[in-house]
Scaffold this motif. Structure first.
Motif, mmCIF file in Angstrom:
data_model
loop_
_atom_site.group_PDB
_atom_site.id
_atom_site.type_symbol
_atom_site.label_atom_id
_atom_site.label_comp_id
_atom_site.label_asym_id
_atom_site.label_seq_id
_atom_site.Cartn_x
_atom_site.Cartn_y
_atom_site.Cartn_z
ATOM 1 N N LEU A 116 -46.039 -177.364 56.429
ATOM 2 C CA LEU A 116 -46.843 -177.669 55.243
ATOM 3 C C LEU A 116 -47.040 -176.465 54.334
ATOM 4 O O LEU A 116 -47.354 -176.625 53.155
ATOM 5 N N VAL A 117 -46.899 -175.270 54.877
ATOM 6 C CA VAL A 117 -47.001 -174.049 54.068
ATOM 7 C C VAL A 117 -45.910 -173.078 54.503
ATOM 8 O O VAL A 117 -45.397 -173.165 55.618
ATOM 9 N N LYS A 118 -45.580 -172.166 53.612
ATOM 10 C CA LYS A 118 -44.637 -171.091 53.919
ATOM 11 C C LYS A 118 -45.378 -169.786 53.699
ATOM 12 O O LYS A 118 -45.962 -169.575 52.640
ATOM 13 N N LEU A 119 -45.395 -168.935 54.711
ATOM 14 C CA LEU A 119 -46.071 -167.651 54.580
ATOM 15 C C LEU A 119 -45.250 -166.744 53.663
ATOM 16 O O LEU A 119 -44.039 -166.666 53.769
ATOM 17 N N SER A 120 -45.939 -166.085 52.767
ATOM 18 C CA SER A 120 -45.301 -165.150 51.846
ATOM 19 C C SER A 120 -45.880 -163.766 52.126
ATOM 20 O O SER A 120 -46.913 -163.395 51.586
ATOM 21 N N LEU A 121 -45.203 -163.053 53.006
ATOM 22 C CA LEU A 121 -45.711 -161.758 53.446
ATOM 23 C C LEU A 121 -45.426 -160.678 52.418
ATOM 24 O O LEU A 121 -44.371 -160.664 51.801
ATOM 25 N N LYS A 122 -46.378 -159.777 52.268
ATOM 26 C CA LYS A 122 -46.164 -158.571 51.473
ATOM 27 C C LYS A 122 -45.783 -157.459 52.438
ATOM 28 O O LYS A 122 -46.214 -157.457 53.590
ATOM 29 N N ALA A 123 -45.011 -156.533 51.948
ATOM 30 C CA ALA A 123 -44.627 -155.398 52.781
ATOM 31 C C ALA A 123 -45.854 -154.571 53.135
ATOM 32 O O ALA A 123 -46.744 -154.376 52.311
ATOM 33 N N THR A 124 -45.893 -154.114 54.361
ATOM 34 C CA THR A 124 -46.980 -153.255 54.819
ATOM 35 C C THR A 124 -46.635 -151.806 54.495
ATOM 36 O O THR A 124 -45.584 -151.311 54.898
ATOM 37 N N THR A 125 -47.508 -151.153 53.764
ATOM 38 C CA THR A 125 -47.355 -149.745 53.438
ATOM 39 C C THR A 125 -48.682 -149.068 53.762
ATOM 40 O O THR A 125 -49.725 -149.444 53.227
ATOM 41 N N LEU A 126 -48.642 -148.096 54.645
ATOM 42 C CA LEU A 126 -49.872 -147.480 55.145
ATOM 43 C C LEU A 126 -50.655 -146.735 54.071
ATOM 44 O O LEU A 126 -51.880 -146.796 54.053
ATOM 45 N N GLY A 127 -49.980 -146.024 53.177
ATOM 46 C CA GLY A 127 -50.668 -145.221 52.157
ATOM 47 C C GLY A 127 -51.687 -146.003 51.357
ATOM 48 O O GLY A 127 -52.888 -145.660 51.355
ATOM 49 N N PRO A 128 -51.274 -147.061 50.652
ATOM 50 C CA PRO A 128 -52.256 -147.799 49.853
ATOM 51 C C PRO A 128 -53.303 -148.512 50.703
ATOM 52 O O PRO A 128 -54.439 -148.684 50.268
ATOM 53 N N ASN A 129 -52.935 -148.918 51.929
ATOM 54 C CA ASN A 129 -53.931 -149.560 52.795
ATOM 55 C C ASN A 129 -55.016 -148.583 53.212
ATOM 56 O O ASN A 129 -56.199 -148.924 53.235
ATOM 57 N N PHE A 133 -57.250 -148.194 38.575
ATOM 58 C CA PHE A 133 -56.045 -148.534 39.335
ATOM 59 C C PHE A 133 -54.905 -148.932 38.399
ATOM 60 O O PHE A 133 -53.765 -148.461 38.552
ATOM 61 N N ALA A 134 -55.197 -149.783 37.422
ATOM 62 C CA ALA A 134 -54.162 -150.232 36.492
ATOM 63 C C ALA A 134 -53.568 -149.057 35.713
ATOM 64 O O ALA A 134 -52.348 -149.008 35.489
ATOM 65 N N HIS A 135 -54.399 -148.125 35.322
ATOM 66 C CA HIS A 135 -53.918 -146.986 34.544
ATOM 67 C C HIS A 135 -53.175 -145.950 35.398
ATOM 68 O O HIS A 135 -52.348 -145.203 34.872
ATOM 69 N N THR A 136 -53.455 -145.892 36.678
ATOM 70 C CA THR A 136 -52.803 -144.901 37.537
ATOM 71 C C THR A 136 -51.692 -145.497 38.399
ATOM 72 O O THR A 136 -51.020 -144.758 39.121
ATOM 73 N N PHE A 137 -51.467 -146.809 38.291
ATOM 74 C CA PHE A 137 -50.477 -147.462 39.165
ATOM 75 C C PHE A 137 -49.085 -146.852 39.072
ATOM 76 O O PHE A 137 -48.438 -146.658 40.114
ATOM 77 N N PRO A 138 -48.571 -146.528 37.880
ATOM 78 C CA PRO A 138 -47.225 -145.930 37.846
ATOM 79 C C PRO A 138 -47.129 -144.653 38.693
ATOM 80 O O PRO A 138 -46.145 -144.448 39.410
ATOM 81 N N LYS A 182 -47.422 -145.664 42.434
ATOM 82 C CA LYS A 182 -46.221 -146.345 42.928
ATOM 83 C C LYS A 182 -45.180 -145.351 43.426
ATOM 84 O O LYS A 182 -44.472 -145.626 44.395
ATOM 85 N N SER A 183 -45.111 -144.196 42.791
ATOM 86 C CA SER A 183 -44.119 -143.205 43.208
ATOM 87 C C SER A 183 -44.668 -142.221 44.247
ATOM 88 O O SER A 183 -43.924 -141.376 44.744
ATOM 89 N N THR A 184 -45.931 -142.331 44.579
ATOM 90 C CA THR A 184 -46.515 -141.427 45.575
ATOM 91 C C THR A 184 -47.131 -142.220 46.726
ATOM 92 O O THR A 184 -46.479 -142.462 47.732
ATOM 93 N N VAL A 185 -48.369 -142.638 46.568
ATOM 94 C CA VAL A 185 -49.120 -143.302 47.644
ATOM 95 C C VAL A 185 -48.386 -144.527 48.186
ATOM 96 O O VAL A 185 -48.380 -144.774 49.386
ATOM 97 N N TYR A 186 -47.722 -145.279 47.317
ATOM 98 C CA TYR A 186 -47.045 -146.509 47.738
ATOM 99 C C TYR A 186 -45.743 -146.248 48.496
ATOM 100 O O TYR A 186 -45.069 -147.193 48.907
ATOM 101 N N THR A 187 -45.399 -144.988 48.694
ATOM 102 C CA THR A 187 -44.206 -144.662 49.484
ATOM 103 C C THR A 187 -44.572 -144.138 50.862
ATOM 104 O O THR A 187 -43.693 -143.893 51.684
#
Length: 174
Positions: free
Chosen positions: A62-75, A121-126, A129-134
């Motif tokens: 009835l549903v399909k799970l849509s997983l997001k990638a786990t990244t430790l930095g942003p968590n 967050f919106a203003h610093t996301f770029p 994305k190249s630091t914490v999200y890696t």
């Protein structure tokens, strides 16, 4: 129709938050001070219901799970900021909206903090994305995948652990 389901479940969840008295500032503070486990019991109960319900719906097709990638930095960074904000204002995002709905205007500070935080967050996301999200990219994983076990075995074990934790909390009168 998805929005209707979201509205219905949101209203039900808000009702349960209010009935469980977890919108109250004293309950929030008690949880942070580890002297009132009302919120912990509420959260554990919700995790159990959601875990069983989602996997049951998935197995029924009835549903399909849509997983997001786990990244430790942003968590880790997000968790620290979330905890800091909760500790400073005494509300988390869901409870602040519910508390405002009950007429507790002190929750406006939490909502204002969320809006400011979202803007930052919106203003610093770029840059993020190249630091914490890696930092610590683990891919799309689940606990059953990591353990290499059937999800119902893992769910069963977690339900037993959660039930024991809930029982311990009740026995301690928290």
């Amino acid at each position: 129709m998805t929005l209707v389901y979201g509205l219905i479940t949101g209203v039900i969840f808000g009702f349960l938050l209010q009935k469980g008295r977890v919108l109250r500032y004293d309950k929030q503070l008690g949880a942070l001070r580890l002297i009132d486990m009302t919120i912990v019991k509420f959260m554990l109960s919700n995790i159990i219901v959601a875990m069983v319900g989602l996997y049951l719906l998935r197995d029924l097709g009835l549903v399909k799970l849509s997983l997001k990638a786990t990244t430790l930095g942003p968590n880790i960074v997000g968790g620290l900021l979330f905890g800091l904000g909760w500790g400073v204002v005494g509300y988390c995002p869901g409870t602040s909206a519910g508390a405002l709905g009950e007429g507790r205007f002190d929750a406006l500070w939490a909502i204002l903090g969320m809006l400011v935080g979202a803007s930052i967050f919106a203003h610093t996301f770029p840059m993020l994305k190249s630091t914490v999200y890696t930092w610590g990219e683990l891919g799309k994983i689940t606990l059953p995948d990591v353990l290499g076990m059937n999800h119902w075995v893992v769910i069963g074990a977690l339900v037993v652990i959660y039930a024991l934790v809930l029982r311990l909390i009740e026995r301690k009168g928290l």
